[in-house]
Design an enzyme around this catalytic site. Structure first.
Site, PDB file in Angstrom:
ATOM      1  N   LYS A  91       0.835  -1.197   0.000  1.00 23.45           N
ATOM      2  CA  LYS A  91       0.000   0.000   0.000  1.00 23.45           C
ATOM      3  C   LYS A  91       0.870   1.246   0.000  1.00 23.45           C
ATOM      4  CE  LYS A  91      -3.613   2.604   0.325  1.00 23.45           C
ATOM      5  NZ  LYS A  91      -4.551   2.715  -0.816  1.00 23.45           N
ATOM      6  N   THR A 122      -5.623   3.687 -11.925  1.00 26.40           N
ATOM      7  CA  THR A 122      -7.063   3.669 -12.204  1.00 26.40           C
ATOM      8  C   THR A 122      -7.490   4.817 -13.125  1.00 26.40           C
ATOM      9  OG1 THR A 122      -7.388   4.927 -10.187  1.00 26.40           O
ATOM     10  CG2 THR A 122      -7.650   2.549 -10.037  1.00 26.40           C
ATOM     11  N   ILE A 132      -9.846   5.846  -1.630  1.00 27.38           N
ATOM     12  CA  ILE A 132      -9.405   5.531  -0.270  1.00 27.38           C
ATOM     13  C   ILE A 132      -8.734   6.732   0.374  1.00 27.38           C
ATOM     14  CG2 ILE A 132      -7.926   4.008   1.111  1.00 27.38           C
ATOM     15  CD1 ILE A 132     -10.352   2.662  -0.400  1.00 27.38           C
ATOM     16  N   CYS A 146      -2.135   9.266  -8.730  1.00 26.62           N
ATOM     17  CA  CYS A 146      -3.402   9.289  -8.008  1.00 26.62           C
ATOM     18  C   CYS A 146      -4.259  10.363  -8.658  1.00 26.62           C
ATOM     19  CB  CYS A 146      -3.211   9.592  -6.535  1.00 26.62           C
ATOM     20  SG  CYS A 146      -1.527   9.946  -6.081  1.00 26.62           S
TER      21      CYS A 146
HETATM   22  C1  LIG Z   1      -8.844  -0.028  -3.406  1.00 23.35           C
HETATM   23  C2  LIG Z   1      -7.660   0.332  -4.246  1.00 23.35           C
HETATM   24  C3  LIG Z   1      -6.571   1.019  -3.689  1.00 23.35           C
HETATM   25  C4  LIG Z   1      -5.473   1.358  -4.458  1.00 23.35           C
HETATM   26  N1  LIG Z   1      -4.406   1.997  -3.885  1.00 23.35           N
HETATM   27  C5  LIG Z   1      -3.291   2.280  -4.634  1.00 23.35           C
HETATM   28  C6  LIG Z   1      -2.114   2.851  -4.038  1.00 23.35           C
HETATM   29  O1  LIG Z   1      -2.083   3.104  -2.829  1.00 23.35           O
HETATM   30  N2  LIG Z   1      -1.040   3.124  -4.831  1.00 23.35           N
HETATM   31  C7  LIG Z   1      -1.038   2.830  -6.178  1.00 23.35           C
HETATM   32  O2  LIG Z   1      -0.034   3.068  -6.865  1.00 23.35           O
HETATM   33  N3  LIG Z   1      -2.130   2.245  -6.762  1.00 23.35           N
HETATM   34  C8  LIG Z   1      -3.242   1.969  -6.033  1.00 23.35           C
HETATM   35  N4  LIG Z   1      -4.335   1.368  -6.632  1.00 23.35           N
HETATM   36  C9  LIG Z   1      -4.301   1.057  -8.080  1.00 23.35           C
HETATM   37  C10 LIG Z   1      -3.948  -0.398  -8.313  1.00 23.35           C
HETATM   38  O3  LIG Z   1      -2.636  -0.665  -7.823  1.00 23.35           O
HETATM   39  C11 LIG Z   1      -4.011  -0.742  -9.804  1.00 23.35           C
HETATM   40  O4  LIG Z   1      -3.066   0.072 -10.483  1.00 23.35           O
HETATM   41  C12 LIG Z   1      -5.390  -0.516 -10.389  1.00 23.35           C
HETATM   42  O5  LIG Z   1      -6.369  -0.938  -9.461  1.00 23.35           O
HETATM   43  C13 LIG Z   1      -5.599  -1.281 -11.704  1.00 23.35           C
HETATM   44  O6  LIG Z   1      -5.422  -2.665 -11.534  1.00 23.35           O
HETATM   45  P1  LIG Z   1      -6.670  -3.681 -11.283  1.00 23.35           P
HETATM   46  O7  LIG Z   1      -7.685  -3.401 -12.343  1.00 23.35           O
HETATM   47  O8  LIG Z   1      -6.090  -5.068 -11.373  1.00 23.35           O
HETATM   48  O9  LIG Z   1      -7.202  -3.367  -9.915  1.00 23.35           O
HETATM   49  C14 LIG Z   1      -5.447   1.019  -5.850  1.00 23.35           C
HETATM   50  C15 LIG Z   1      -6.535   0.326  -6.392  1.00 23.35           C
HETATM   51  C16 LIG Z   1      -7.633  -0.025  -5.627  1.00 23.35           C
HETATM   52  C17 LIG Z   1      -8.783  -0.766  -6.270  1.00 23.35           C
END
Ligand SMILES: Cc1cc2nc3c(=O)[nH]c(=O)nc-3n(C[C@H](O)[C@H](O)[C@H](O)COP(=O)(O)O)c2cc1C
Ligand SMILES: Cc1cc2nc3c(=O)[nH]c(=O)nc-3n(C[C@H](O)[C@H](O)[C@H](O)COP(=O)(O)OP(=O)(O)OC[C@H]3O[C@@H](n4cnc5c(N)ncnc54)[C@H](O)[C@@H]3O)c2cc1C
Ligand SMILES: Cc1cc2nc3c(=O)[nH]c(=O)nc-3n(C[C@H](O)[C@H](O)[C@H](O)COP(=O)(O)OP(=O)(O)OC[C@H]3O[C@@H](n4cnc5c(N)ncnc54)[C@H](O)[C@@H]3O)c2cc1C
Ligand SMILES: Cc1cc2nc3c(=O)[nH]c(=O)nc-3n(C[C@H](O)[C@H](O)[C@H](O)COP(=O)(O)O)c2cc1C
Ligand code: FES
Ligand code: FES
Lengths: 314, 268, 314, 268
Positions: free
Chosen positions: C46, C194, C72, C131
């Site tokens: 995280k 995201t 978050i 972010c």
């Molecule tokens: C609940 C949640 C929290 C996330 N927190 C972070 C984070 O703290 N740092 C980061 O670089 N990406 C964060 N992400 C992004 C994920 O690491 C990832 O890049 C993104 O969700 C796309 O991948 P996925 O479709 O497999 O979830 C977060 C994603 C989710 C869903």
């Protein structure tokens, strides 16, 4: 309770906010077995070009999770054939017609628009400046505020019809391209077009789409579309907006209206269920009645955001 | 005029892990359907799969007295897998009948035609066989598959066309002649037989060979093509095939049944 | 057939290409009931900040079609607590740890990285500069090549560890930010983070997420992620890439590798099934064996694109 | 230690269109589960819904002799709708037991406690009642709902706690006292009754009122909170509630059972 579904997008008055999205409703006439065209707010026809266009070699489509990819290549019969063979019948059937147009160059855009001229059977012109990954045209116009402004300016002076500019979502800040289009004379904005995606057949190691990339559409993109409608509404509170992206139910329509859309366009859902557009009109009226909404236009831009903490997310 | 209606599963018959027949209530689609036409079926309530799937109407028949549409399906993925697991009574959104049927109006009792099926390509030819039989048109069936279990519905074909009219070919020789179904066709053509028309449905390689054969023999023919489809009624423009006059034609509305000469096989 | 699953991303050697994505795998230790951490290629923890961060007020998450939205607010225990309370145990369990870090200012980023210093128990540092919708920081760094270059440059000189920069997909041309990061000293790129989305509770007319917008993740975004991996691979053929976005099966992993990724990170799927990451390692080995692939790294960048016609799509 | 396993549907009992009990094979989750804990259930194979859904374990019991987990569910949307339509034998991915249970270890035969349920909040209190009964701890149940059909599982509660110990309140007076369940609690507190602890689960308004009541009465209490959850085991940080010490605590791991004094109700 009687609900007033009519909406005004500047000079464009629609009997209800449910329109159909270009490229997903053919030339409208294909849907006569399923939908009484006159019951729809409007129909945006397949993107028209100066000359007929054969489009891309297959494969042109593939399925995605909660959506699909397409790279049709804007195949169409050309603006002249449309005016001669399709428009009269659409007019006879009482359809409110939006002519979606495109070109490879500014001159082509202008020429198509001049062909339509001030034809009263066309309610509005929608400029597709957002075909992603186009070898010519698209990127330059859709993702570049200067080029977009120049194009819209020339088209603006070529027609008196309400001018809709359909924006690309594949940009860092959609409010910038939105402003450029409006400053250059756009009356209405449509958003969004498809997100550029790639899907691979891992057995052949080839893209599932012949063009390599394709446009992602369907419910998968709805959160991005709703966000962009909200952003543009914030940046340009007075500019009417067609919200587009993953709409399948009346609840989705309401979501777009609350975010800031004055009307919506239903796209890929027409493939899953050719009757969906007409049903959405009834369902929307029922939803409004059940929720004490007398004028559907009262929903537009009523999102109640909470105060934003000085925090970031992820 | 295509209809969008909800039809119930009457019965599912599994032939082997990969093949099954899905019987749906005929609705108002049944009476309208001509051989070679297809329908778009939505599999499952959710978004997996998201788009409808296209299936030839393999027969318009009855299940325990109830008018039914039969689809013969090969399970290759998400949708075809799901459709095979539906329990009796499940309603399915169905759009049909769609597309250009096989040209048969001009055929008479004096005529003789050929039907060529490869693998799951049997489907549209089954309903065609029923119609030809009903109209007293004699037909020779050539049906090829990888092995015996691949060659389905033989009893029905033989009932419609007569057992002596049905010839089979399999890659492993487990049924009929060992080799390609197209070899059976060439062989027959080398003999005395003359056909008014050849109807075919099967995989691309079979189509390519057959296209050459019918051209050489100056034989009139109609092929039921396949392609990936989103809408099934001509609006997404996703299902196109390259035409010999240099265009792209929508398989769902200009086809699926087309004369092979209309297709530019070099660009397929 | 024996399959070699090991991959090298520049100086970062992984026993297999299956890593877990930051924010979806906690600090790793939460998964010990479900996954033997040592079996994974790596785990990105995280996002860590200089001081502990409480994150955004709820609601922070909602469901989307084939995915979810989250805001978050980067809640985390802070880099010092991580090093003192989590890292030793992760190290004992044989986990390959990627420290995902963020800050509101360049100085904060640098300070976090300096705290980690050259700690050998950390295999690499991953800068989260993506972010979306952050009140401070994010947009400036993630979507602005100049600011990104400056930040990466300063962080680069603050650590000898392999430096991963995680890029934002909310840009017009991801290869531009990718180049900026690499020119400034990034060893590896992670994409994608995201997509910014908005989802509305139409009964209350409030955003389903307290922060208003949230990051869209899950299968819905996979086609966009695969496309961006392919674009960056084309633009920077020598730069190692972590592919991220909607991965749920070994087939999805293979798709990312073929598009140009050297390894992948599994994110939201960990919520649906906490055992998925370890299973993907086995499934990937099985897939390779069944397809005669002796070295998984042979898959990377093997997409066979067809010649692109001079046509556009839509 | 939470387990991720596939459990089969043993039976579904529908009480009214909106409420049902779902019985799953107990697996290795059953024996481990303590009152107040919950499980994450995946509804359907597809992506609708995409995330798992959280449900309190309402009882660890038997169905026709087979060890079973009971969930009492109110159908409010996609997942709860789907879970109610699953046919017997369907396997469901289940993650559990999760979260902090109700604190009961210190309770003895001499103790008397209060259970307060609002609407679907009965679920965790049912398993709690079973345990309290087994350990001979006496408990008063206060259970409120909109109307009589909203008040479920009365027979079980009365079997565990004794009919005289169970009091009900409904908005329309169709069962028990007309009014709020919290009024029953205040009334009882005004009387002689003294409880060692109050356990509660219900909607937010009930929690707010109850939090004030127990604070005023200096009564020890444990509330089973709800929140939207993606993971259920502390990694998404999506389910947080504001704490009285100014943090955000994950309901799934620091809860769901928490002392009301730990929550900052003004920020909820
Ligand atoms: C609940 C949640 C929290 C996330 N927190 C972070 C984070 O703290 N740092 C980061 O670089 N990406 C964060 N992400 C992004 C994920 O690491 C990832 O890049 C993104 O969700 C796309 O991948 P996925 O479709 O497999 O979830 C977060 C994603 C989710 C869903
Ligand atoms: C006019 C027409 C008639 C058809 N008739 C029949 C029939 O009678 N019986 C039958 O079993 N099948 C028939 N098909 C093929 C059938 O539509 C596909 O097998 C089906 O769409 C696959 O869906 P799926 O979700 O199971 O596969 P997916 O999970 O979508 O994909 C699995 C594999 O199937 C391939 N595929 C997907 N869609 C098609 C398609 N439309 N055509 C060919 N391959 C595809 C994919 O490329 C992939 O390799 C017909 C197709 C058309 C266009
Ligand atoms: C620890 C815990 C224990 C729970 N125990 C039970 C139980 O024993 N029985 C029971 O019926 N329900 C219980 N819930 C609530 C249950 O999880 C939700 O009702 C369920 O997630 C709704 O899913 P859905 O797909 O049907 O609704 P959706 O279609 O996702 O949403 C429909 C409506 O339900 C609301 N909703 C969605 N998720 C939640 C949630 N997690 N909590 C509250 N509202 C939600 C949405 O905001 C929306 O208004 C519990 C929740 C938690 C966190
Ligand atoms: C097959 C297909 C063809 C399309 N063709 C066009 C087009 O010609 N012109 C245009 O402006 N948009 C075109 N679009 C984009 C849609 O109009 C719409 O903006 C997009 O699909 C998002 O809406 P949806 O998710 O409801 O489909 C096309 C979309 C699809 C799926
Ligand atoms: S399937 Fe849409 S046009 Fe043929
Ligand atoms: S539900 Fe993910 S942290 Fe609580």
């Amino acid at each position: 309770m009687a609900v007033d579904l009519s909406v005004r997008l500047g000079r464009l008055a629609l009997k209800n906010p449910i329109a159909t999205a270009s490229g997903t409703f053919g030339y409208g006439l294909e849907f006569t077995p399923f939908v009484p065209l006159r019951t729809l707010g409007a129909i945006s026809v397949k993107g028209l070009s100066l000359r007929p266009c054969f489009g891309n070699p297959p494969p042109r489509i593939c399925e995605a999770d909660a959506g699909m990819l397409n790279a049709i290549g804007l195949q169409n019969i050309g603006v002249d054939a449309f005016l001669a063979e399709k428009l009269p019948e659409l007019h006879r059937l009482g359809a409110t017609v939006i002519a979606n147009v495109w070109g490879d160059t500014e001159d082509e855009y202008v020429a198509v628009v001049e062909r339509i001229g001030a034809d009263r059977r066309v309610a509005a012109i929608e400029l597709n400046v957002s075909c992603p990954n186009v070898v010519k045209g698209g990127l330059i116009f859709g993702n570049n505020p200067q080029a977009l402004g120049a194009l819209v300016g020339r088209v603006r002076s070529a027609t008196k019809l309400p001018l809709i500019v359909k924006l690309s979502p594949n940009v860092t800040d959609v409010s910038v391209t939105a402003k450029a289009a409006v400053d250059a004379g756009a009356d209405i904005l449509s958003l969004i077009n498809t997100l550029v995606g790639l899907s691979i057949d891992i057995e052949t190691r080839q893209p599932k789409i012949g063009f390599t990339t394709g446009g992602l559409s369907g419910p998968a993109i709805r959160p991005v579309a709703v966000r962009m409608v909200w952003e543009v509404r914030k940046a340009l509170p007075k500019v009417p907006i067609f919200g587009i992206g993953g709409i399948e139910t009346a609840e989705h329509v309401v979501e777009f209206l609350i975010a800031g859309a004055d009307a919506v366009q239903v796209g890929t859902a027409n493939f899953r269920d050719p009757t969906v557009s007409a049903r959405l009109v009834d369902d929307l009226a029922r939803w409004c009645a059940a929720h004490g909404v007398r004028r559907v236009s009262d929903l537009t831009g009523t999102l109640k955001t909470r105060p934003r903490p000085e925090l970031r997310f992820g | 005029m295509p209809v969008n209606e909800s039809l119930r599963v009457l019965r599912t018959v599994h032939y082997d892990p990969a093949h099954y027949s899905l019987f749906l209530s005929a609705g108002s689609i049944g009476p309208q359907t001509r051989p070679g036409q297809f329908a778009m079926l939505q599999a499952g309530e959710g978004f997996r799969p998201y788009l409808r799937r296209a299936f030839s109407v393999a027969d318009v028949t009855k299940v325990a007295g109830v008018p039914a549409l039969e689809f013969v399906v090969k399970a290759v993925g998400l949708g075809t897998g799901l459709l095979g697991r539906l329990s009796e009574g499940t309603p399915i959104p169905v759009l049909g009948p769609l597309g250009v049927p096989f040209p048969t109006d001009d055929l008479t009792r004096e005529d003789r035609v050929a039907l060529v099926a490869g693998g799951i390509g049997l489907a549209p030819l089954l309903l065609l066989s029923r119609e030809l039989a009903a109209r007293g048109v004699s037909a020779d069936l050539f049906y090829g598959g990888r092995n015996e279990t691949d060659v389905l519905k033989r009893a029905d074909f033989e009932r419609f066309l007569g057992p002596h009219r049905c010839r089979y070919a399999t890659d492993d020789g487990s049924l009929g002649r060992k080799g390609l179904v197209t070899d059976l066709v060439t062989q027959a053509l080398d003999g005395a037989v003359r056909w008014k028309r050849l109807f075919a449905c099967g995989p691309l390689p079979m189509f390519r060979t057959l296209a050459a054969i019918v051209e050489k023999a100056a034989l009139d023919a109609s092929f039921a093509l396949e392609s990936e489809m989103a809408c099934g009624f001509g609006v997404c423009l996703g299902c196109v095939a390259p035409t010999s006059d240099g265009r792209f034609a929508t398989v769902c509305t200009e086809g699926p049944c087309v004369p092979p000469s209309a297709v530019d096989w070099s660009r397929v």
